[in-house]
Design a protein around this motif. Structure first.
Motif, PDB file in Angstrom:
ATOM      1  N   ALA A 108      43.414  35.844  31.763  1.00  0.00           N
ATOM      2  CA  ALA A 108      44.359  35.756  30.650  1.00  0.00           C
ATOM      3  C   ALA A 108      44.271  36.976  29.743  1.00  0.00           C
ATOM      4  O   ALA A 108      45.220  37.277  29.006  1.00  0.00           O
ATOM      5  N   ALA A 109      43.152  37.688  29.805  1.00  0.00           N
ATOM      6  CA  ALA A 109      42.963  38.873  28.962  1.00  0.00           C
ATOM      7  C   ALA A 109      43.494  40.147  29.611  1.00  0.00           C
ATOM      8  O   ALA A 109      43.360  41.230  29.030  1.00  0.00           O
ATOM      9  N   GLY A 110      44.080  40.037  30.815  1.00  0.00           N
ATOM     10  CA  GLY A 110      44.728  41.198  31.413  1.00  0.00           C
ATOM     11  C   GLY A 110      44.101  41.753  32.664  1.00  0.00           C
ATOM     12  O   GLY A 110      44.663  42.648  33.300  1.00  0.00           O
ATOM     13  N   ILE A 111      42.922  41.261  33.046  1.00  0.00           N
ATOM     14  CA  ILE A 111      42.302  41.713  34.295  1.00  0.00           C
ATOM     15  C   ILE A 111      42.905  40.903  35.435  1.00  0.00           C
ATOM     16  O   ILE A 111      42.842  39.675  35.455  1.00  0.00           O
ATOM     17  N   ASP A 112      43.492  41.591  36.399  1.00  0.00           N
ATOM     18  CA  ASP A 112      44.201  40.908  37.485  1.00  0.00           C
ATOM     19  C   ASP A 112      43.266  40.374  38.557  1.00  0.00           C
ATOM     20  O   ASP A 112      43.580  39.378  39.231  1.00  0.00           O
ATOM     21  N   ALA A 113      42.131  41.025  38.746  1.00  0.00           N
ATOM     22  CA  ALA A 113      41.153  40.576  39.735  1.00  0.00           C
ATOM     23  C   ALA A 113      39.805  41.185  39.385  1.00  0.00           C
ATOM     24  O   ALA A 113      39.733  42.270  38.792  1.00  0.00           O
ATOM     25  N   TYR A 114      38.738  40.474  39.729  1.00  0.00           N
ATOM     26  CA  TYR A 114      37.395  41.011  39.536  1.00  0.00           C
ATOM     27  C   TYR A 114      36.506  40.564  40.691  1.00  0.00           C
ATOM     28  O   TYR A 114      36.766  39.552  41.346  1.00  0.00           O
ATOM     29  N   SER A 115      35.476  41.335  40.953  1.00  0.00           N
ATOM     30  CA  SER A 115      34.539  40.985  42.015  1.00  0.00           C
ATOM     31  C   SER A 115      33.185  41.616  41.731  1.00  0.00           C
ATOM     32  O   SER A 115      33.082  42.615  41.015  1.00  0.00           O
ATOM     33  N   SER A 116      32.145  41.013  42.294  1.00  0.00           N
ATOM     34  CA  SER A 116      30.801  41.541  42.128  1.00  0.00           C
ATOM     35  C   SER A 116      30.490  42.553  43.228  1.00  0.00           C
ATOM     36  O   SER A 116      30.912  42.391  44.376  1.00  0.00           O
ATOM     37  N   ILE A 117      29.731  43.570  42.865  1.00  0.00           N
ATOM     38  CA  ILE A 117      29.299  44.549  43.865  1.00  0.00           C
ATOM     39  C   ILE A 117      28.187  43.972  44.726  1.00  0.00           C
ATOM     40  O   ILE A 117      27.865  44.513  45.788  1.00  0.00           O
ATOM     41  N   ILE A 118      27.566  42.872  44.276  1.00  0.00           N
ATOM     42  CA  ILE A 118      26.439  42.276  45.001  1.00  0.00           C
ATOM     43  C   ILE A 118      26.979  41.223  45.963  1.00  0.00           C
ATOM     44  O   ILE A 118      27.472  40.177  45.543  1.00  0.00           O
ATOM     45  N   GLN A 119      26.900  41.504  47.237  1.00  0.00           N
ATOM     46  CA  GLN A 119      27.496  40.643  48.254  1.00  0.00           C
ATOM     47  C   GLN A 119      26.501  39.710  48.934  1.00  0.00           C
ATOM     48  O   GLN A 119      26.887  38.878  49.758  1.00  0.00           O
ATOM     49  N   LYS A 120      25.218  39.845  48.603  1.00  0.00           N
ATOM     50  CA  LYS A 120      24.214  38.954  49.186  1.00  0.00           C
ATOM     51  C   LYS A 120      23.033  38.868  48.221  1.00  0.00           C
ATOM     52  O   LYS A 120      22.887  39.724  47.348  1.00  0.00           O
ATOM     53  N   PRO A 121      22.202  37.834  48.338  1.00  0.00           N
ATOM     54  CA  PRO A 121      21.072  37.696  47.416  1.00  0.00           C
ATOM     55  C   PRO A 121      20.200  38.947  47.409  1.00  0.00           C
ATOM     56  O   PRO A 121      19.929  39.544  48.451  1.00  0.00           O
ATOM     57  N   ALA A 122      19.782  39.336  46.204  1.00  0.00           N
ATOM     58  CA  ALA A 122      18.946  40.538  46.071  1.00  0.00           C
ATOM     59  C   ALA A 122      18.105  40.420  44.810  1.00  0.00           C
ATOM     60  O   ALA A 122      18.513  39.788  43.837  1.00  0.00           O
ATOM     61  N   THR A 123      16.936  41.029  44.833  1.00  0.00           N
ATOM     62  CA  THR A 123      16.116  41.090  43.625  1.00  0.00           C
ATOM     63  C   THR A 123      16.781  42.034  42.624  1.00  0.00           C
ATOM     64  O   THR A 123      17.611  42.883  42.991  1.00  0.00           O
ATOM     65  N   LEU A 124      16.419  41.890  41.359  1.00  0.00           N
ATOM     66  CA  LEU A 124      16.964  42.784  40.333  1.00  0.00           C
ATOM     67  C   LEU A 124      16.619  44.234  40.649  1.00  0.00           C
ATOM     68  O   LEU A 124      17.462  45.128  40.507  1.00  0.00           O
ATOM     69  N   GLU A 125      15.398  44.454  41.085  1.00  0.00           N
ATOM     70  CA  GLU A 125      14.968  45.823  41.398  1.00  0.00           C
ATOM     71  C   GLU A 125      15.821  46.428  42.512  1.00  0.00           C
ATOM     72  O   GLU A 125      16.234  47.600  42.443  1.00  0.00           O
TER      73      GLU A 125
END
Length: 394
Positions: A338-355
């Motif tokens: 509703a704020a104007g972003i048409d689509a979003y996605s995460s760059i992280i595609q599988k489980p991973a540690t923060l490091e």
């Protein structure tokens, strides 16, 4: 197709320049000849001083100061000359940012903005004519009391003894505020502050409740901090006549906005109103076919003045689609549609540690942008096929 890339930095991972470089590499992986334009954005947080100095061809001044945990660190601020005016650019994150607080020491009841005041004081010693302060990415919630103490404000207990403000919890011990030793030069130096206009100091939407958990506060600590800032605001009103509890921007950087208004004679600005004077973003957006933006996290807070939605707001004026990539998709992320972003996605595609996620972020950003452009191309092919079919039918 012209793609304009306007990312924020990924907090504690990559700055905006590094993010935009990875985005561009991903676009070129898809098509080496694609037309791109890069606009790395700053929002007052990490990289603010360096970015402004780069634009204005100024310099960075390095200074040993008190860090957010009380230990000495090497920090910096910017200095540039324009006409006959010398301007200092202070980035609170370089003195009291979350990145400077070790993960096992994150407790906003015990971190201080004292170093921010030391940078302001050093700039005053240089005889600057004005200051710009960026508020963002803070690791503190002391209401700017530490900053004020470095500038001469004395916080006193019931026995009129001075209290050292080492963190937000110390505000509950303050009985009165003594302004007699406040640096008098602050009255003559215009200070403009770039901050999140939606952040307020107190109340249900106050900075302790909204941002305290991000800085390591437990639910009980959030309540203590909220009470401390409420008490502090009452003292400020008693001593200065100003009610900073719900002023726009008063909660910026753990309440540093309130401290800057009350003690440094500062003027708060919605950060993009101030930053847009340095970065000419709208003209570049207007000429795009697609805008890709980015930030470390997208959630319910993003529409409240964060870079992706500010970019989207401008893009919508020109009917240009906006796609956002992020590290974390949090609670309420769907509000960004509703704020104007048409689509979003995460760059992280599988489980991973923060490091691992931090290490892999540049590669994953590249892959995400390449994937977005391939998806856009599929959409264009479908659209062209449908248009051709309609023409054939007619």
């Amino acid at each position: 197709m012209k793609v304009v890339m306007i990312p924020s930095g990924f907090k504690e991972c990559l700055d905006a320049d590094e993010v935009v470089a990875a985005m561009t590499a991903g676009a070129k992986r898809y098509d080496p000849f694609i037309q791109t334009e890069q606009v790395p954005m700053i929002d007052g947080g990490e990289g603010f001083a360096k970015a402004i100095v780069k634009i204005k061809k100024g310099e960075l001044i390095y200074k040993k100061i008190t860090g957010p945990t009380g230990k000495k660190i090497i920090s910096h601020y910017g200095l540039y000359v324009e006409g006959d005016k010398r301007t200092a650019v202070i980035e609170m994150a370089a003195a009291a940012g979350l990145k400077l607080v070790p993960r096992d020491a994150r407790n906003p009841l015990k971190t201080t903005t004292y170093g921010v005041g030391e940078l302001i004081r050093d700039a005053l010693h240089l005889g600057v004519d004005q200051m710009i302060i960026g508020c963002g990415d803070s690791g503190t919630s002391d209401g700017g009391a530490g900053m004020a103490q470095a500038l001469g404000v004395r916080f006193l207990n019931e026995r009129k003894e001075e209290i050292h403000i080492a963190g937000g919890e110390d505000l509950l011990r303050v009985h009165s505020i003594d302004l007699t030793h406040l640096d008098p030069r602050l009255k003559d130096i215009p200070i403009d502050v770039a901050c999140n206009w939606n952040n307020v100091l107190c109340g249900e939407n106050g900075v302790a409740k909204v941002f305290g958990p991000q800085k390591g506060a437990t639910p009980d600590q959030v309540q203590s901090l909220s009470a401390a800032l409420q008490h502090y605001a009452g003292l400020i009103q008693k001593m200065t006549g100003m009610d900073v509890r719900c002023l726009p921007g008063s909660g910026a950087s753990g309440g540093l906005g309130a401290g800057l208004i009350a003690f440094a004679n500062a003027t708060l600005h919605p950060r993009f109103d101030l930053i847009m004077k340095f970065i000419q973003m709208e003209k570049k957006i207007a000429g795009a076919d697609l805008v890709i933006t980015a930030e470390g996290s997208i959630d319910f807070q993003t529409p409240q003045g964060k870079i992706p939605c500010e970019v989207a707001r401008i893009a919508k004026k020109y009917g240009i689609p906006v796609v956002a990539i992020t590290g974390t998709i949090g609670q309420g992320a769907e509000l960004n549609y509703a704020a104007g972003i048409d689509a979003y996605s995460s760059i992280i595609q599988k489980p991973a540690t923060l490091e691992k996620a931090i290490y892999k972020a540049p590669q994953w950003i590249e892959e995400s942008v390449e994937c977005i452009l391939r998806q856009v191309t599929i959409g264009l092919k479908i659209a062209h096929k449908q248009i051709g079919a309609r023409k054939g039918a007619s």
